[in-house]
Design a protein around this motif. Structure first.
Motif, short mmCIF file in Angstrom:
data_model
loop_
_atom_site.label_atom_id
_atom_site.label_comp_id
_atom_site.label_asym_id
_atom_site.label_seq_id
_atom_site.Cartn_x
_atom_site.Cartn_y
_atom_site.Cartn_z
N LEU A 11 0.86 -1.18 0.00
CA LEU A 11 0.00 0.00 0.00
C LEU A 11 0.90 1.23 0.00
O LEU A 11 1.74 1.37 0.88
N VAL A 12 0.73 2.11 -0.99
CA VAL A 12 1.45 3.38 -1.03
C VAL A 12 0.45 4.46 -0.63
O VAL A 12 -0.61 4.59 -1.25
N ALA A 13 0.80 5.21 0.43
CA ALA A 13 -0.16 6.15 1.00
C ALA A 13 0.44 7.55 1.11
O ALA A 13 1.63 7.72 1.29
N LYS A 14 -0.45 8.53 1.01
CA LYS A 14 -0.09 9.94 1.18
C LYS A 14 -0.86 10.49 2.37
O LYS A 14 -2.00 10.93 2.25
N PRO A 15 -0.24 10.47 3.56
CA PRO A 15 -0.94 10.97 4.74
C PRO A 15 -0.96 12.51 4.80
O PRO A 15 -0.04 13.17 4.33
N LYS A 25 3.65 8.48 -6.62
CA LYS A 25 3.26 7.82 -7.88
C LYS A 25 4.47 7.18 -8.56
O LYS A 25 4.35 6.10 -9.14
N ILE A 26 5.61 7.83 -8.49
CA ILE A 26 6.83 7.25 -9.08
C ILE A 26 7.19 5.95 -8.35
O ILE A 26 7.51 4.94 -8.97
N ILE A 27 7.13 5.98 -7.02
CA ILE A 27 7.43 4.77 -6.25
C ILE A 27 6.40 3.68 -6.54
O ILE A 27 6.76 2.51 -6.73
N ASP A 33 6.20 -2.09 -11.52
CA ASP A 33 7.07 -2.59 -12.59
C ASP A 33 8.01 -3.68 -12.08
O ASP A 33 8.47 -4.51 -12.87
N ALA A 34 8.32 -3.66 -10.79
CA ALA A 34 9.20 -4.69 -10.20
C ALA A 34 8.44 -5.97 -9.87
O ALA A 34 9.04 -6.93 -9.39
N GLY A 35 7.12 -5.98 -10.10
CA GLY A 35 6.34 -7.18 -9.89
C GLY A 35 5.52 -7.23 -8.62
O GLY A 35 4.86 -8.23 -8.34
N PHE A 36 5.53 -6.14 -7.86
CA PHE A 36 4.70 -6.10 -6.66
C PHE A 36 3.28 -5.70 -7.03
O PHE A 36 3.05 -5.03 -8.04
N GLU A 37 2.34 -6.09 -6.17
CA GLU A 37 0.97 -5.65 -6.33
C GLU A 37 0.83 -4.37 -5.52
O GLU A 37 1.09 -4.37 -4.31
N VAL A 38 0.47 -3.27 -6.15
CA VAL A 38 0.49 -1.95 -5.50
C VAL A 38 -0.91 -1.37 -5.44
O VAL A 38 -1.63 -1.36 -6.44
N ILE A 39 -1.24 -0.86 -4.28
CA ILE A 39 -2.48 -0.13 -4.09
C ILE A 39 -2.10 1.28 -3.67
O ILE A 39 -1.38 1.46 -2.68
N GLU A 57 -7.09 -4.32 2.35
CA GLU A 57 -6.35 -4.84 1.20
C GLU A 57 -5.40 -5.97 1.57
O GLU A 57 -4.75 -6.55 0.71
N ASP A 58 -5.29 -6.26 2.88
CA ASP A 58 -4.48 -7.39 3.35
C ASP A 58 -3.05 -7.28 2.83
O ASP A 58 -2.49 -8.25 2.28
N VAL A 59 -2.44 -6.12 3.03
CA VAL A 59 -1.12 -5.85 2.45
C VAL A 59 0.00 -6.43 3.31
O VAL A 59 -0.17 -6.70 4.50
N ASP A 60 1.16 -6.56 2.68
CA ASP A 60 2.36 -7.01 3.37
C ASP A 60 3.19 -5.83 3.89
O ASP A 60 3.99 -5.99 4.80
N ALA A 61 3.00 -4.67 3.26
CA ALA A 61 3.76 -3.48 3.66
C ALA A 61 2.97 -2.22 3.34
O ALA A 61 2.14 -2.21 2.43
N VAL A 62 3.28 -1.18 4.09
CA VAL A 62 2.71 0.15 3.85
C VAL A 62 3.87 1.11 3.66
O VAL A 62 4.77 1.19 4.50
N GLY A 63 3.85 1.82 2.54
CA GLY A 63 4.85 2.86 2.28
C GLY A 63 4.16 4.20 2.27
O GLY A 63 3.15 4.38 1.59
N MET A 64 4.67 5.13 3.04
CA MET A 64 4.07 6.46 3.11
C MET A 64 5.04 7.50 2.59
O MET A 64 6.24 7.41 2.81
N SER A 65 4.50 8.48 1.89
CA SER A 65 5.29 9.57 1.36
C SER A 65 4.74 10.88 1.90
O SER A 65 3.53 11.09 1.92
N ILE A 66 5.65 11.74 2.35
CA ILE A 66 5.20 13.00 2.92
C ILE A 66 6.23 14.09 2.64
O ILE A 66 7.44 13.84 2.66
#
Length: 139
Positions: A11-15, A25-27, A33-39, A57-66
């Protein structure tokens, strides 16, 4: 598809009120493109919205950008909520305009890694491959 073949769900999130999402969006695209499923959550997400999306979404990781400077408030708010929801096995990482001096304190709050400006997208992909694994609950 077995657990080992399942693509990692990220999960890519913008808090917060930060209205700049080019980096997120770039990440998100680099991870896809690297084969991960991205939300991607889109802009202006509250910590509650991010955790609810991660749970749903039952994700394995959360990435946040701020970029707004609210990382010391919003990133720990997300990890605190995730602990309340017993999501301790979900890896959380972040990036954006974050002073180097804040990185150790963010890690104390459960942010596994912080990517600062200038980080190559391949470095993020490589880090995820090395540190994020499919969650048993998500398999």
């Amino acid at each position: 598809m077995t657990e080992s073949q399942r693509p990692l769900r990220i999960l890519v999130a913008k808090p917060g009120l930060d209205g700049h999402d080019r980096g997120a969006k770039i990440i998100a695209r680099a991870l896809r493109d690297a084969g991960f499923e991205v939300i991607y959550t889109g802009l202006h997400q509250t910590p509650e919205m991010i955790v609810a999306a991660a749970l749903q979404e039952d994700v394995d990781a959360v990435g946040m950008s701020i970029m707004s400077g609210a990382h010391m408030t919003l990133f720990p708010a997300v990890t605190d909520l995730m602990k309340q929801k017993q999501m301790d096995d979900v890896v959380v990482f972040g990036g954006g305009i974050i002073p180097q001096d804040d990185v150790p304190r963010l890690k104390e709050h459960g942010i596994a890694e912080v990517f600062l400006p200038g980080t190559a997208t391949q470095a993020v992909v490589d880090w995820i491959r090395a540190h994020v694994h499919p969650r048993a609950a998500a398999a």
